[in-house]
Design an enzyme around this catalytic site. Structure first.
Site, PDB file in Angstrom:
ATOM      1  N   GLU A 131       0.841  -1.191   0.000  1.00  0.00           N
ATOM      2  CA  GLU A 131       0.000   0.000   0.000  1.00  0.00           C
ATOM      3  C   GLU A 131       0.880   1.246   0.000  1.00  0.00           C
ATOM      4  O   GLU A 131       2.077   1.163   0.319  1.00  0.00           O
ATOM      5  CB  GLU A 131      -0.906   0.017   1.236  1.00  0.00           C
ATOM      6  CG  GLU A 131      -1.870  -1.150   1.308  1.00  0.00           C
ATOM      7  CD  GLU A 131      -2.723  -1.130   2.565  1.00  0.00           C
ATOM      8  OE1 GLU A 131      -3.552  -2.033   2.718  1.00  0.00           O
ATOM      9  OE2 GLU A 131      -2.559  -0.198   3.392  1.00  0.00           O
ATOM     10  N   ALA A 134       2.240   1.373   3.370  1.00  0.00           N
ATOM     11  CA  ALA A 134       2.693   0.091   3.932  1.00  0.00           C
ATOM     12  C   ALA A 134       3.419  -0.680   2.855  1.00  0.00           C
ATOM     13  O   ALA A 134       2.823  -1.453   2.119  1.00  0.00           O
ATOM     14  CB  ALA A 134       1.505  -0.713   4.463  1.00  0.00           C
ATOM     15  N   SER A 136       7.237  -2.471   2.789  1.00  0.00           N
ATOM     16  CA  SER A 136       7.823  -3.720   3.270  1.00  0.00           C
ATOM     17  C   SER A 136       7.231  -4.179   4.602  1.00  0.00           C
ATOM     18  O   SER A 136       7.412  -5.329   4.994  1.00  0.00           O
ATOM     19  CB  SER A 136       9.340  -3.563   3.415  1.00  0.00           C
ATOM     20  OG  SER A 136       9.942  -3.314   2.164  1.00  0.00           O
ATOM     21  N   ARG A 256       9.294 -17.093  -1.679  1.00  0.00           N
ATOM     22  CA  ARG A 256      10.591 -16.421  -1.763  1.00  0.00           C
ATOM     23  C   ARG A 256      11.654 -17.269  -2.457  1.00  0.00           C
ATOM     24  O   ARG A 256      12.443 -16.740  -3.245  1.00  0.00           O
ATOM     25  CB  ARG A 256      11.041 -15.978  -0.366  1.00  0.00           C
ATOM     26  CG  ARG A 256      10.372 -14.684   0.059  1.00  0.00           C
ATOM     27  CD  ARG A 256      10.623 -14.257   1.469  1.00  0.00           C
ATOM     28  NE  ARG A 256       9.990 -12.962   1.717  1.00  0.00           N
ATOM     29  CZ  ARG A 256       9.587 -12.525   2.894  1.00  0.00           C
ATOM     30  NH1 ARG A 256       9.761 -13.283   3.976  1.00  0.00           N
ATOM     31  NH2 ARG A 256       9.024 -11.343   3.020  1.00  0.00           N
ATOM     32  N   GLY A 355      31.014  -4.900 -22.982  1.00  0.00           N
ATOM     33  CA  GLY A 355      31.137  -3.569 -23.571  1.00  0.00           C
ATOM     34  C   GLY A 355      29.928  -3.163 -24.376  1.00  0.00           C
ATOM     35  O   GLY A 355      28.792  -3.287 -23.934  1.00  0.00           O
ATOM     36  N   GLU A 379       8.717  -9.079  -3.351  1.00  0.00           N
ATOM     37  CA  GLU A 379       8.629 -10.212  -2.409  1.00  0.00           C
ATOM     38  C   GLU A 379       9.515  -9.995  -1.182  1.00  0.00           C
ATOM     39  O   GLU A 379      10.000 -10.945  -0.573  1.00  0.00           O
ATOM     40  CB  GLU A 379       9.014 -11.506  -3.118  1.00  0.00           C
ATOM     41  CG  GLU A 379       8.516 -12.781  -2.463  1.00  0.00           C
ATOM     42  CD  GLU A 379       7.090 -13.134  -2.805  1.00  0.00           C
ATOM     43  OE1 GLU A 379       6.555 -14.113  -2.270  1.00  0.00           O
ATOM     44  OE2 GLU A 379       6.501 -12.404  -3.617  1.00  0.00           O
TER      45      GLU A 379
END
Length: 402
Positions: A131, A134, A136, A256, A355, A379
């Site tokens: 959110e 909110a 982590s 995870r 490169g 996550e």
């Protein structure tokens, strides 16, 4: 006895998904990187059917494991790790766009009822947690859910919802009583066509461009009472509340390692491409020389290869523990932190080693580098994973170590 070799069944799965990635994802990877916010690629539907048909029955457990409860199990978690790595070797964004592969699907499979799995298991289900206030901190969720007769009513806003635009349903985290903190947080299944849920916007992104990332709003969003995942009751003791939220968070113990596997696939793809480019220029890392007799580029390739292998073994361990009923919260965060950081390091270093060929669109190296960044963020960020590991090692709670 520790065995680092994959069993035959998982090697067959590995070969099958690698062919899918090589022949199905790679040819359209660049095309869909340029078509941001487009519809679900039509090429993915038959590929999703092929994946479903190739999955062993019974969650991937061997007959020996079924016959002997004490036998080592190589089940759905390790299967997922193997297949996700191979598919992300092809294209992470396309893998995330496959039907029935959303994060919400993992939550439903982990804690859903038989009826919920039957109704939503084969659909694409996204997950809405983050959110504006909110990120982590999942316990700070302010989206509310209240009971009104035979329905739940949701109000709030969610951001960074992977698959939120194209999904069939969304698993939404909401609180029943904000004053109780994390103890009152529950997850709810919301059908995508629900009139109370609106698509606010779709984000423009650096990587994973074909995988949509959406912001959603919920205004008096009504869903049936049986669309809550797990128990709808709020525990009446502190210990029970802590256990209840721990059950909600267990979803991440399974997902995870899957995110870590995404980093494995992206990093391996970059490293293989770099090795091919350098070999054309006469630079070949054959691991037969001592460090003192190797060039700087060869030493860098050795280091990147070792870092990739270390992350893979940590990821396999976390998935194996989940398959065998062992608590793996610490290991899940460890492998996610290690693999996420490794993926960023390997892909960017590969771009540098090659490169102008690494920076141009002649190869996929620059795309792999762009795609890798989010894997270290979503996550649970790198910092959050390290915090979780520290809490486990020090024996401290989230309240004691912030």
């Amino acid at each position: 006895m520790i065995n680092f070799e994959l069993p035959k069944s998982l090697k067959n799965l590995q070969n099958m998904t690698h062919q899918l990635a090589e022949q199905g994802f790679r040819p359209i990877s660049r095309k869909y990187d340029r078509i941001e916010h487009g519809d679900t690629p039509a090429e993915l539907k038959p590929l999703a059917q092929m994946i479903a048909a190739g999955r062993p029955r019974g969650g991937g457990k061997s007959e020996k494991a079924d016959a002997d409860p004490e036998a080592v199990k190589n089940g759905s978690n390790l299967m997922g790790i193997v297949s996700v790595e191979e598919m992300c070797w092809g294209d992470t964004g396309l893998m995330l766009s496959l039907p029935a592969s959303g994060l919400g699907n993992a939550a439903i499979q982990a804690v859903g009822t038989a009826e919920q799995k039957e109704q939503y298991g084969k659909l694409y289900c996204a997950m809405a947690i983050t959110e504006p206030g909110a990120g982590s901190d999942s316990a700070a969720i302010s989206t509310t859910a209240r009971r009104d007769g035979d329905e739940w009513v949701l109000n709030g806003e969610k951001i960074y919802c992977t698959g939120g635009q194209r999904c069939d349903a969304v698993v939404v985290w909401a609180t029943l009583d904000k004053s109780l903190g994390k103890a009152a947080i529950k997850s709810f299944i919301v059908p995508r066509d629900n009139p109370g849920m609106q698509l606010a916007r779709v984000e423009d992104k650096m990587g994973l461009r074909i995988s949509d990332t959406a912001a959603l709003s919920f205004t008096e969003c009504r869903i049936p009472l049986d669309h809550v995942l797990g128990s709808a009751e709020i525990a009446d003791t502190e210990a029970a509340r802590k256990k209840a939220f721990g059950g909600v968070m267990q979803t991440f113990d399974n997902t995870r390692p899957m995110v870590a596997a995404m980093a494995l696939g992206v990093a391996r793809a970059a490293l293989e491409t770099t090795t091919e480019i350098l070999e054309k220029e006469g630079v070949k890392a054959d691991f037969s020389k001592t460090p003192y007799n190797s060039s700087a580029i060869e030493l860098e390739l050795y280091r990147l290869e070792a870092d990739l292998d270390a992350a893979r073994l940590m990821t396999y361990k976390a998935a194996w523990m989940a398959d065998n009923g062992q608590a793996n919260s610490k290991e899940a965060s460890m492998c996610k932190a290690k693999a996420g950081r490794m993926g960023n390091d390997v892909t960017l270093k590969c771009v540098a080693l090659c490169g102008e060929l690494g920076y141009s669109e002649r190869y996929l190296l620059e795309k792999l580098a762009r795609d890798s960044k989010i894997i270290d963020i979503f996550e649970g960020t790198q910092q959050i994973q390290q915090l979780i590991v520290a809490r486990h090692l020090l024996g401290l709670s989230s309240r004691e170590l912030k």
